[in-house]
Design a protein around this motif. Structure first.
Motif, PDB file in Angstrom:
ATOM      1  N   ALA A 142       0.816  -1.220   0.000  1.00 50.18           N
ATOM      2  CA  ALA A 142       0.000   0.000   0.000  1.00 50.18           C
ATOM      3  C   ALA A 142       0.850   1.271   0.000  1.00 50.18           C
ATOM      4  O   ALA A 142       0.335   2.354   0.238  1.00 50.18           O
ATOM      5  CB  ALA A 142      -0.977   0.029   1.174  1.00 50.18           C
ATOM      6  N   ALA A 143       2.144   1.130  -0.254  1.00 55.00           N
ATOM      7  CA  ALA A 143       3.009   2.315  -0.304  1.00 55.00           C
ATOM      8  C   ALA A 143       3.703   2.428  -1.657  1.00 55.00           C
ATOM      9  O   ALA A 143       4.724   3.095  -1.782  1.00 55.00           O
ATOM     10  CB  ALA A 143       4.047   2.256   0.816  1.00 55.00           C
ATOM     11  N   ASP A 144       3.139   1.811  -2.686  1.00 54.33           N
ATOM     12  CA  ASP A 144       3.807   1.779  -3.985  1.00 54.33           C
ATOM     13  C   ASP A 144       4.015   3.169  -4.587  1.00 54.33           C
ATOM     14  O   ASP A 144       5.027   3.421  -5.234  1.00 54.33           O
ATOM     15  CB  ASP A 144       3.012   0.915  -4.962  1.00 54.33           C
ATOM     16  N   ASP A 145       3.053   4.074  -4.372  1.00 54.09           N
ATOM     17  CA  ASP A 145       3.181   5.415  -4.938  1.00 54.09           C
ATOM     18  C   ASP A 145       4.417   6.135  -4.410  1.00 54.09           C
ATOM     19  O   ASP A 145       4.972   7.007  -5.084  1.00 54.09           O
ATOM     20  CB  ASP A 145       1.938   6.254  -4.620  1.00 54.09           C
ATOM     21  N   ILE A 146       4.844   5.765  -3.209  1.00 53.85           N
ATOM     22  CA  ILE A 146       5.987   6.427  -2.575  1.00 53.85           C
ATOM     23  C   ILE A 146       7.261   5.593  -2.701  1.00 53.85           C
ATOM     24  O   ILE A 146       8.318   6.097  -3.094  1.00 53.85           O
ATOM     25  CB  ILE A 146       5.700   6.691  -1.082  1.00 53.85           C
ATOM     26  N   ILE A 176       2.399  -3.875  -4.574  1.00 57.20           N
ATOM     27  CA  ILE A 176       3.258  -5.054  -4.448  1.00 57.20           C
ATOM     28  C   ILE A 176       4.213  -4.919  -3.273  1.00 57.20           C
ATOM     29  O   ILE A 176       4.733  -5.899  -2.758  1.00 57.20           O
ATOM     30  CB  ILE A 176       4.037  -5.318  -5.752  1.00 57.20           C
ATOM     31  N   GLY A 177       4.459  -3.663  -2.823  1.00 56.24           N
ATOM     32  CA  GLY A 177       5.365  -3.474  -1.703  1.00 56.24           C
ATOM     33  C   GLY A 177       6.735  -4.049  -1.992  1.00 56.24           C
ATOM     34  O   GLY A 177       7.248  -3.953  -3.107  1.00 56.24           O
ATOM     35  N   PRO A 235      -5.969  -4.174  -9.018  1.00 52.99           N
ATOM     36  CA  PRO A 235      -5.369  -3.316  -7.984  1.00 52.99           C
ATOM     37  C   PRO A 235      -3.936  -2.957  -8.321  1.00 52.99           C
ATOM     38  O   PRO A 235      -3.285  -3.605  -9.147  1.00 52.99           O
ATOM     39  CB  PRO A 235      -5.437  -4.204  -6.736  1.00 52.99           C
ATOM     40  N   GLN A 236      -3.458  -1.912  -7.672  1.00 51.45           N
ATOM     41  CA  GLN A 236      -2.055  -1.540  -7.820  1.00 51.45           C
ATOM     42  C   GLN A 236      -1.195  -2.733  -7.406  1.00 51.45           C
ATOM     43  O   GLN A 236      -1.451  -3.383  -6.398  1.00 51.45           O
ATOM     44  CB  GLN A 236      -1.747  -0.326  -6.955  1.00 51.45           C
TER      45      GLN A 236
END
Length: 274
Positions: A70-74, A113-114, A152-153
């Motif tokens: 849940a932090a892929d954007d960063i 994917i983390g 999902p991402q």
């Protein structure tokens, strides 16, 4: 018969940050109304979240659950992606869990994917843990692959890992070791699962993204679930069970137990330092 010590559960942190309430599907007033939120779980109307890896040692196995999802954007996008994955690998190694020592990765679901996959210079994906099998619900994988409306991402990275032959799809109840079992809940995603760790000294459940923060254990109305009714019911059942609840997105110490009126922070094992 070979005997093993009781299961151990350790949080390896990467970073804890404050985010605005809507990031975790809440409104400002909902955060402020939870009296026990401050100082561990929130500050003002902001919610504290963490990127970390939970490591389970059981029956000679080293298992990682939902590392930094849940932090892929960063963490997984842009020019800093390589820096973050190297930093995350260093944090694991410094805590005594180098990447090649992990033999199993559990993805409660796919929401980014983390650090399950390693991104190369050509934006391709390979296993972050080179010697590990990645376990994921068959329901989740089939929904991603077969359902054109559910993407999902992290889906592309998961498919790439499947191409590497490291993804194993599992049924609704699966025993990794005699102490570690995975079971289907649904709610957050089509195939969302939780991980139960039950041994002589430990009764804990890693709850995936059913509750993005301990605050969700007392707040029903928030976004982020495919079926919020199911998610809320499961969270309440887990909360009231008396088990230690572990949230992969919860800040340090990353675990808490329901005390009847509040979620009380608790450390299940040594909280490793990066």
């Amino acid at each position: 018969m070979e005997s093993w010590p009781s299961a151990a559960l350790v949080r390896v942190p990467y970073v804890d940050v404050l985010v605005d309430a809507p990031v975790v599907g809440l409104e400002d007033h909902q955060v402020r109304e939870v009296e026990w939120a401050v100082p561990i779980w929130a500050e003002g109307a902001q919610v504290r979240v963490g990127a970390a890896a939970w490591v389970i040692e059981s029956a000679g196995r080293r298992i990682v659950v939902d590392p930094a999802q849940a932090a892929d954007d960063i963490l997984r996008a842009g020019p800093d992606a390589a820096v973050h994955q190297e930093g995350f690998a260093a944090a694991l190694a410094n805590a005594g869990f180098p990447r090649d020592s992990i033999d199993t990765v559990i993805a409660s679901h796919i929401d980014g994917i983390g650090m399950i996959a390693w991104r190369d210079e050509d934006d391709g994906w390979s296993p972050f843990f080179p010697n590990a099998d990645v376990l994921i619900s068959r329901r989740e994988y089939d929904a991603i692959v077969d359902d054109g409306d559910y993407r999902p991402q992290g889906a592309d990275a998961l498919v790439a890992l499947h191409g590497h032959g490291v993804v194993t799809t599992i049924d609704d109840h699966y025993a990794v070791t005699p102490e570690v079992t995975i079971r289907f809940t649904g709610g957050h995603s089509p195939g969302h699962q939780v991980v139960d760790v039950s041994s002589t000294d430990l009764d804990a459940t890693l709850i995936g993204h059913l509750a993005l923060s301990p605050l969700h254990c007392v707040i029903d109305d928030f976004d982020g679930h495919t079926d919020s009714v199911v998610a809320a019911r499961v969270v309440r059942e887990l909360r009231d069970s008396g088990r230690l609840l572990v949230g992969p997105l919860w800040p340090a110490p990353g675990a808490a137990r329901w005390g009847g009126r509040e979620m009380r922070a608790e450390t299940p094992g040594a909280n490793a330092s990066p």
